[in-house]
Design an enzyme around this catalytic site. Structure first.
Site, PDB file in Angstrom:
ATOM      1  N   GLU A   1       0.281   3.567   1.961  1.00  0.00           N
ATOM      2  CA  GLU A   1       0.281   4.063   3.345  1.00  0.00           C
ATOM      3  C   GLU A   1       1.616   3.831   4.047  1.00  0.00           C
ATOM      4  O   GLU A   1       1.868   4.422   5.093  1.00  0.00           O
ATOM      5  CB  GLU A   1      -0.856   3.419   4.143  1.00  0.00           C
ATOM      6  CG  GLU A   1      -2.215   3.782   3.591  1.00  0.00           C
ATOM      7  CD  GLU A   1      -3.365   3.512   4.545  1.00  0.00           C
ATOM      8  OE1 GLU A   1      -3.121   3.295   5.742  1.00  0.00           O
ATOM      9  OE2 GLU A   1      -4.513   3.522   4.076  1.00  0.00           O
TER      10      GLU A   1
ATOM     11  N   THR B   1       0.818  -1.212   0.000  1.00  0.00           N
ATOM     12  CA  THR B   1       0.000   0.000   0.000  1.00  0.00           C
ATOM     13  C   THR B   1       0.855   1.266   0.000  1.00  0.00           C
ATOM     14  O   THR B   1       2.003   1.241   0.462  1.00  0.00           O
ATOM     15  CB  THR B   1      -0.895  -0.014   1.265  1.00  0.00           C
ATOM     16  OG1 THR B   1      -1.504   1.261   1.424  1.00  0.00           O
ATOM     17  CG2 THR B   1      -0.073  -0.270   2.532  1.00  0.00           C
TER      18      THR B   1
HETATM   19  P1  NAD Z   1      -9.731  -7.419   2.177  1.00  0.00           P
HETATM   20  O1  NAD Z   1      -9.751  -7.226   3.654  1.00  0.00           O
HETATM   21  O2  NAD Z   1     -10.969  -7.165   1.397  1.00  0.00           O
HETATM   22  O3  NAD Z   1      -9.268  -8.921   1.844  1.00  0.00           O
HETATM   23  C1  NAD Z   1      -8.226  -9.567   2.538  1.00  0.00           C
HETATM   24  C2  NAD Z   1      -8.341 -11.059   2.300  1.00  0.00           C
HETATM   25  O4  NAD Z   1      -7.213 -11.705   2.942  1.00  0.00           O
HETATM   26  C3  NAD Z   1      -9.609 -11.681   2.907  1.00  0.00           C
HETATM   27  O5  NAD Z   1     -10.196 -12.567   1.980  1.00  0.00           O
HETATM   28  C4  NAD Z   1      -9.095 -12.431   4.135  1.00  0.00           C
HETATM   29  O6  NAD Z   1      -9.883 -13.551   4.475  1.00  0.00           O
HETATM   30  C5  NAD Z   1      -7.695 -12.835   3.685  1.00  0.00           C
HETATM   31  N1  NAD Z   1      -6.758 -13.051   4.809  1.00  0.00           N
HETATM   32  C6  NAD Z   1      -6.452 -12.166   5.812  1.00  0.00           C
HETATM   33  N2  NAD Z   1      -5.563 -12.738   6.658  1.00  0.00           N
HETATM   34  C7  NAD Z   1      -5.294 -13.980   6.175  1.00  0.00           C
HETATM   35  C8  NAD Z   1      -4.441 -15.041   6.597  1.00  0.00           C
HETATM   36  N3  NAD Z   1      -3.710 -14.939   7.724  1.00  0.00           N
HETATM   37  N4  NAD Z   1      -4.403 -16.172   5.855  1.00  0.00           N
HETATM   38  C9  NAD Z   1      -5.153 -16.289   4.731  1.00  0.00           C
HETATM   39  N5  NAD Z   1      -5.989 -15.328   4.281  1.00  0.00           N
HETATM   40  C10 NAD Z   1      -6.058 -14.186   5.004  1.00  0.00           C
HETATM   41  O7  NAD Z   1      -8.523  -6.525   1.656  1.00  0.00           O
HETATM   42  P2  NAD Z   1      -8.309  -5.808   0.231  1.00  0.00           P
HETATM   43  O8  NAD Z   1      -8.797  -4.421   0.323  1.00  0.00           O
HETATM   44  O9  NAD Z   1      -8.795  -6.707  -0.832  1.00  0.00           O
HETATM   45  O10 NAD Z   1      -6.701  -5.725   0.199  1.00  0.00           O
HETATM   46  C11 NAD Z   1      -5.933  -6.771  -0.384  1.00  0.00           C
HETATM   47  C12 NAD Z   1      -4.463  -6.391  -0.317  1.00  0.00           C
HETATM   48  O11 NAD Z   1      -4.234  -5.184  -1.027  1.00  0.00           O
HETATM   49  C13 NAD Z   1      -3.951  -6.134   1.109  1.00  0.00           C
HETATM   50  O12 NAD Z   1      -2.653  -6.652   1.207  1.00  0.00           O
HETATM   51  C14 NAD Z   1      -3.951  -4.626   1.235  1.00  0.00           C
HETATM   52  O13 NAD Z   1      -2.967  -4.195   2.158  1.00  0.00           O
HETATM   53  C15 NAD Z   1      -3.601  -4.235  -0.180  1.00  0.00           C
HETATM   54  N6  NAD Z   1      -4.078  -2.898  -0.620  1.00  0.00           N
HETATM   55  C16 NAD Z   1      -5.393  -2.554  -0.501  1.00  0.00           C
HETATM   56  C17 NAD Z   1      -5.828  -1.329  -0.991  1.00  0.00           C
HETATM   57  C18 NAD Z   1      -7.297  -0.903  -0.901  1.00  0.00           C
HETATM   58  O14 NAD Z   1      -7.623   0.236  -1.240  1.00  0.00           O
HETATM   59  N7  NAD Z   1      -8.215  -1.777  -0.489  1.00  0.00           N
HETATM   60  C19 NAD Z   1      -4.922  -0.455  -1.588  1.00  0.00           C
HETATM   61  C20 NAD Z   1      -3.569  -0.831  -1.679  1.00  0.00           C
HETATM   62  C21 NAD Z   1      -3.169  -2.066  -1.203  1.00  0.00           C
HETATM   63  O1  DAU Z   2      -4.215   3.944   0.454  1.00  0.00           O
HETATM   64  C1  DAU Z   2      -4.412   2.574   0.390  1.00  0.00           C
HETATM   65  C2  DAU Z   2      -5.247   2.104   1.570  1.00  0.00           C
HETATM   66  O2  DAU Z   2      -6.576   2.580   1.347  1.00  0.00           O
HETATM   67  C3  DAU Z   2      -5.230   0.596   1.748  1.00  0.00           C
HETATM   68  O3  DAU Z   2      -3.927   0.181   2.064  1.00  0.00           O
HETATM   69  C4  DAU Z   2      -6.198   0.169   2.865  1.00  0.00           C
HETATM   70  O4  DAU Z   2      -6.250  -1.253   2.936  1.00  0.00           O
HETATM   71  C5  DAU Z   2      -7.586   0.708   2.526  1.00  0.00           C
HETATM   72  O5  DAU Z   2      -8.477   0.386   3.576  1.00  0.00           O
HETATM   73  C6  DAU Z   2      -7.529   2.223   2.327  1.00  0.00           C
HETATM   74  O6  DAU Z   2      -7.228   2.900   3.582  1.00  0.00           O
HETATM   75  P1  DAU Z   2      -7.989   4.241   4.030  1.00  0.00           P
HETATM   76  O7  DAU Z   2      -7.889   4.360   5.493  1.00  0.00           O
HETATM   77  O8  DAU Z   2      -7.564   5.384   3.188  1.00  0.00           O
HETATM   78  O9  DAU Z   2      -9.502   3.831   3.579  1.00  0.00           O
HETATM   79  P2  DAU Z   2     -10.923   4.054   4.293  1.00  0.00           P
HETATM   80  O10 DAU Z   2     -11.968   3.681   3.296  1.00  0.00           O
HETATM   81  O11 DAU Z   2     -10.989   3.408   5.632  1.00  0.00           O
HETATM   82  O12 DAU Z   2     -10.963   5.638   4.503  1.00  0.00           O
HETATM   83  C7  DAU Z   2     -10.848   6.520   3.397  1.00  0.00           C
HETATM   84  C8  DAU Z   2     -10.951   7.953   3.915  1.00  0.00           C
HETATM   85  O13 DAU Z   2     -12.277   8.169   4.397  1.00  0.00           O
HETATM   86  C9  DAU Z   2     -10.026   8.213   5.097  1.00  0.00           C
HETATM   87  O14 DAU Z   2      -9.501   9.528   5.004  1.00  0.00           O
HETATM   88  C10 DAU Z   2     -10.937   8.101   6.309  1.00  0.00           C
HETATM   89  C11 DAU Z   2     -12.294   8.555   5.781  1.00  0.00           C
HETATM   90  N1  DAU Z   2     -13.456   7.896   6.424  1.00  0.00           N
HETATM   91  C12 DAU Z   2     -13.467   6.546   6.467  1.00  0.00           C
HETATM   92  C13 DAU Z   2     -14.520   5.877   7.064  1.00  0.00           C
HETATM   93  C14 DAU Z   2     -14.547   4.359   7.130  1.00  0.00           C
HETATM   94  C15 DAU Z   2     -14.497   8.671   6.920  1.00  0.00           C
HETATM   95  O15 DAU Z   2     -14.481   9.914   6.864  1.00  0.00           O
HETATM   96  N2  DAU Z   2     -15.552   8.002   7.507  1.00  0.00           N
HETATM   97  C16 DAU Z   2     -15.606   6.642   7.602  1.00  0.00           C
HETATM   98  O16 DAU Z   2     -16.593   6.106   8.169  1.00  0.00           O
END
Ligand code: NAD
Ligand code: DAU
Length: 341
Positions: free
Chosen positions: A128, A126
């Protein structure tokens, strides 16, 4: 190619499975997932009968299981992780266990099964890990040379996992690549993350909890553009390299909220200002020059506001999916099949 994907039952993982099966007819995907609260096999209900797809219920911290699966695959895409910042503030331990120890276990399993270092490993991370950027310096962006400065327990655990991945690439010469992506949106995102939470709250007639002053900025990318980038790195990336992925699409949370309210035909009175997230990162923004220049990746599905409209429409059109997730009904169903974690 036989890909071992971890975390394929989550948001990005399930979109990645679908994209690979659609765009690479000769590839197979094995999905290793332990089904935490965010892992939902329903996310892949439409492809579960495809014989190129196999689901393995298990934990990435299980060295024996991972070693066996490493023998059977040609390459690894590692997405499994605890992913929600707010949860990491409440309890950081599962984040360190899955994100740091899980990544180390997978890399040890790969070393055991492939001592010659022939199988490529993409570690999906990420933006982050870089901390945050100031609001008043829009020219500043994260890139591959930005120093690590994670601020939440979640981002610290992802930074730890990146360091382990880097160390294994350097020490053992393993073909590991790291990707650092900005915020994703699209279908099948767990409705604790801001976009699906706000859209589904509004459908339910509830207000949307906006943290702090709403000025925090995120760089939004459609999940399929992220998945395409990960596939590109898997196929064309240089071992040992790191790639930043983003859409040049910065929006403040207030702008995002107004856009969602407008799409849903709701007024500003539906915004509920709430206490800010502890240590809330101010701004994320990515310079994706390297992956574009070296690997030819370009986002094609993230143009704003059409991409947001598309995502909002998906949640409006799929009430059964998110109602099951929000009520926890899917957990009960799958706990009977697989047991709880
Ligand atoms: P998510 O929470 O939707 O999915 C995570 C998945 O991993 C789930 O299916 C969960 O069951 C599985 N998992 C967690 N721990 C595990 C373990 N110990 N063994 C086996 N399976 C396990 O998350 P996501 O948003 O799909 O994110 C996927 C990846 O991408 C993560 O590594 C996250 O850090 C990264 N990422 C997410 C975002 C975003 O915006 N969502 C952005 C950049 C990077
Ligand atoms: O930047 C990549 C990351 O983006 C990933 O690594 C993380 O897995 C993913 O969860 C996401 O993190 P954020 O913390 O940015 O996402 P989230 O959707 O939780 O929040 C997005 C923005 O919205 C953040 O500034 C917090 C704000 N927020 C979030 C929630 C859940 C609110 O204002 N209200 C809310 O209820």
């Amino acid at each position: 190619m036989n890909i071992l994907l971890t975390g394929g039952s989550g948001f990005i993982g399930s979109n990645f499975v679908r994209l690979v099966l659609r765009e690479r007819p000769d590839y197979r995907v094995t999905n290793l997932d332990c089904l935490t609260y965010s892992g939902n096999p329903e996310n892949l209900a439409d492809i579960e009968d495809d014989d190129r797809y196999t689901f393995v219920h298990g934990n990435i911290c299980d060295l024996e299981l991972c070693t066996k699966l490493m023998h059977d695959c040609d390459a690894v895409v590692h997405m499994a992780a605890e992913s929600h910042v707010d949860r990491s503030i409440i309890d950081a331990r599962p984040f360190v266990e899955s994100n740091v120890l899980g990544t180390q276990t997978l890399l040890d399993a790969l070393r055991r099964a492939d001592p010659g270092g022939t199988k490529r490993f993409v570690h999906v991370s990420t933006d982050e890990v870089f901390g945050d950027l100031p609001l008043d310096k829009p020219e500043e962006l994260f890139s591959e040379t930005t120093p690590y400065a994670p601020s939440s327990p979640y981002s610290a655990s992802k930074a730890g996992s990146d360091m382990v991945a880097r160390a294994y690439a350097h020490t053992f010469g393993m073909p590991v690549m790291i990707t650092n992506c900005s915020n994703n949106h699209g279908p099948y995102q767990f409705p604790e993350k801001v976009i699906p939470l706000f859209v589904t709250n509004l459908i339910e007639g509830k207000k949307v909890p906006l943290y702090g002053d709403g000025k925090n900025v995120r760089d939004w990318l459609h999940v399929e553009d992220h998945c395409e980038a990960v596939l590109t790195v898997l196929e064309k990336g240089t071992p040992g390299e790191q790639y930043c992925i983003g859409g040049n699409n910065e929006r403040s949370n207030l702008e995002l909220t107004h856009a969602i309210l407008e799409l849903m035909g709701k007024g500003e009175d539906m915004i509920e200002p709430v206490t800010d997230r502890l240590g809330h990162d101010r701004r994320y923004a990515i310079d994706a020059t390297k992956i574009k220049r070296d690997l030819g990746w370009e986002p094609t599905r993230s143009a704003w506001p059409q991409a947001l409209e598309h995502t909002v429409k998906w949640y409006v059109d799929h009430p059964r999916w998110w109602q099951n997730v929000k009520s926890g009904a899917y957990r009960e169903y799958y706990a009977k099949q697989y047991g709880t974690r």
